[in-house]
Design a protein around this motif. Structure first.
Motif, mmCIF file in Angstrom:
data_model
loop_
_atom_site.group_PDB
_atom_site.id
_atom_site.type_symbol
_atom_site.label_atom_id
_atom_site.label_comp_id
_atom_site.label_asym_id
_atom_site.label_seq_id
_atom_site.Cartn_x
_atom_site.Cartn_y
_atom_site.Cartn_z
ATOM 1 N N ILE A 134 0.674 -1.109 0.027
ATOM 2 C CA ILE A 134 -0.030 -0.045 -0.051
ATOM 3 C C ILE A 134 0.977 1.304 0.063
ATOM 4 O O ILE A 134 1.886 1.293 0.303
ATOM 5 C CB ILE A 134 -1.013 0.026 1.272
ATOM 6 N N LEU A 135 0.366 2.337 -0.390
ATOM 7 C CA LEU A 135 1.085 3.746 -0.414
ATOM 8 C C LEU A 135 0.344 4.607 0.511
ATOM 9 O O LEU A 135 -0.767 4.816 0.274
ATOM 10 C CB LEU A 135 1.190 4.310 -1.951
ATOM 11 N N VAL A 136 1.166 4.923 1.235
ATOM 12 C CA VAL A 136 0.632 6.041 2.390
ATOM 13 C C VAL A 136 1.501 7.124 2.763
ATOM 14 O O VAL A 136 2.723 6.974 2.438
ATOM 15 C CB VAL A 136 0.230 5.060 3.679
ATOM 16 N N PRO A 137 1.021 8.283 3.421
ATOM 17 C CA PRO A 137 2.146 9.334 3.722
ATOM 18 C C PRO A 137 2.901 8.921 4.773
ATOM 19 O O PRO A 137 2.472 8.002 5.542
ATOM 20 C CB PRO A 137 0.992 10.492 4.062
ATOM 21 N N THR A 142 -1.195 12.398 7.902
ATOM 22 C CA THR A 142 -2.686 12.108 7.380
ATOM 23 C C THR A 142 -2.892 13.156 6.153
ATOM 24 O O THR A 142 -3.722 12.904 5.503
ATOM 25 C CB THR A 142 -3.738 12.044 8.372
ATOM 26 N N TRP A 143 -2.042 14.206 6.197
ATOM 27 C CA TRP A 143 -2.231 15.150 5.139
ATOM 28 C C TRP A 143 -1.140 15.063 3.876
ATOM 29 O O TRP A 143 -0.008 14.795 4.232
ATOM 30 C CB TRP A 143 -1.988 16.552 5.972
ATOM 31 N N ASP A 144 -1.656 15.055 2.643
ATOM 32 C CA ASP A 144 -0.641 14.849 1.605
ATOM 33 C C ASP A 144 -0.737 16.067 0.658
ATOM 34 O O ASP A 144 0.023 16.111 -0.380
ATOM 35 C CB ASP A 144 -0.945 13.673 0.869
ATOM 36 N N GLY A 145 -1.867 16.733 0.773
ATOM 37 C CA GLY A 145 -1.789 18.172 -0.028
ATOM 38 C C GLY A 145 -2.589 17.860 -1.382
ATOM 39 O O GLY A 145 -2.618 18.798 -2.432
ATOM 40 N N PRO A 154 1.630 14.526 -4.133
ATOM 41 C CA PRO A 154 1.806 14.653 -2.641
ATOM 42 C C PRO A 154 2.885 15.720 -2.405
ATOM 43 O O PRO A 154 4.043 15.720 -3.096
ATOM 44 C CB PRO A 154 2.222 13.209 -2.663
ATOM 45 N N LYS A 155 2.702 16.138 -1.483
ATOM 46 C CA LYS A 155 3.413 17.275 -0.884
ATOM 47 C C LYS A 155 4.015 16.988 0.524
ATOM 48 O O LYS A 155 4.459 17.885 1.045
ATOM 49 C CB LYS A 155 2.419 18.822 -0.889
ATOM 50 N N THR A 156 3.810 15.901 0.970
ATOM 51 C CA THR A 156 4.082 15.682 2.380
ATOM 52 C C THR A 156 5.812 15.761 2.856
ATOM 53 O O THR A 156 5.844 15.941 3.844
ATOM 54 C CB THR A 156 3.640 14.055 2.785
ATOM 55 N N SER A 157 6.276 15.243 1.860
ATOM 56 C CA SER A 157 7.897 15.608 1.982
ATOM 57 C C SER A 157 8.239 16.915 2.426
ATOM 58 O O SER A 157 9.195 17.124 3.511
ATOM 59 C CB SER A 157 8.649 15.165 0.822
ATOM 60 N N ALA A 236 0.377 15.085 17.492
ATOM 61 C CA ALA A 236 -0.661 14.012 17.570
ATOM 62 C C ALA A 236 -0.471 12.793 16.518
ATOM 63 O O ALA A 236 -0.751 11.782 16.878
ATOM 64 C CB ALA A 236 -2.025 14.702 17.273
ATOM 65 N N GLU A 237 0.189 13.124 15.633
ATOM 66 C CA GLU A 237 0.229 12.134 14.506
ATOM 67 C C GLU A 237 1.625 11.529 14.336
ATOM 68 O O GLU A 237 1.757 10.702 13.837
ATOM 69 C CB GLU A 237 -0.167 12.770 12.950
#
Length: 273
Positions: A134-137, A142-145, A154-157, A236-237
């Motif tokens: 699976i592909l997850v942040p 939980t936010w990827d933009g 995706p902008k999580t980096s 929290a995350e």
């Protein structure tokens, strides 16, 4: 691979994502501060002596082939992430092609690292028996933009980079230092970026509203200066330890600073911070 899925990937190859150049640069270790080591790929290019190009010619050809296969695999994984679909080793082997299946571990390793460091997406194995993924942040975020309908990239980096920079500066970092560091990555305030869009909007508005960072005036500053801190959602995350381990891969700071950051994160984790 289902026919519809193959047609989607074919369209992606014909009309490549505008980020492909950045992906290629990342896989080459060029023009981006988080270069990938290709040492692990050296053994895959060793061939038995025989007819063909001279060794000094064959080596670059092999590396170029592996490089392009990894770029294609990244494009495929991005499609999977956008459509929120799992994937499998069998599907990825179809992308790599029969001629290069022996080199799949090297190609997959490069593509996975690129997904992690450029896009902030982990390729996680969920069933070793059939090698499904699976592909997850990254880091539990939980936010990827991504926009609705799987549009954009995706902008999580970049969020993780900012959280790491804040940790480096004793958990609050001046805005001017943030832009100085991001400039090394080719990310500038007020200048549209191929992945992140307008980054100032992300840092001072979107991530503040999402609760990942606080953006506040430095107490007592005149004229006013601003700084970034971790927000409640970041606490929290994820954790300082997780962000530290990710951030150390980027190699943005001198070893002494990185060591101090790592030691501080370990201490905070042990204290339950």
């Amino acid at each position: 691979m289902p026919l519809g899925q193959m047609s989607e990937f074919g369209k992606l190859e014909e009309d490549p994502d505008p980020a492909q150049g950045l992906v290629e640069a990342q896989l080459s270790g060029a023009a981006i501060p988080w270069s990938l080591s290709q040492d692990s790929s050296s053994s895959s290019s060793e061939e038995e002596p025989g007819p063909g190009p001279e060794p000094e010619v064959a080596q670059p050809l092999v590396q170029t082939t592996l490089h392009m296969k990894a770029v294609h695999l990244v494009a495929f994984l991005l499609l999977k992430y956008r459509t929120q679909q799992p994937t499998s080793q069998a599907e990825m082997l179809e992308i790599v092609g029969e001629d290069d299946q022996d080199a799949f571990p090297v190609i997959f390793g490069r593509a996975s690292k690129c997904m992690q460091l450029v896009f902030g997406v982990d390729v996680k194995e969920v069933d070793p028996s059939d090698h499904s993924y699976i592909l997850v942040p990254v880091l539990g975020l939980t936010w990827d933009g991504m926009q609705s309908g799987g549009q954009g990239l995706p902008k999580t980096s970049l969020l993780v980079v900012l959280l790491g920079l804040i940790l480096l500066e004793d958990e609050h970092t001046p805005e001017e230092e943030v832009w100085e560091e991001l400039g090394v990555m080719g990310v500038y305030a007020g200048q549209e970026h191929i992945i992140y869009g307008e980054p100032r909007e992300l840092l001072t508005n979107v991530w503040v509203q999402e609760g990942y960072v606080e953006y506040r005036q430095v107490p007592g500053s005149d004229p006013a200066r601003y700084e970034f801190l971790w927000g409640p959602r970041a606490h929290a995350e994820t954790s300082k330890w997780k962000v530290t381990q990710y951030f150390l891969q980027l190699n943005l700071e001198q070893p002494a600073s990185s060591l101090a950051l790592s030691e501080g994160a370990v201490r905070d984790e042990e204290e339950g911070a």
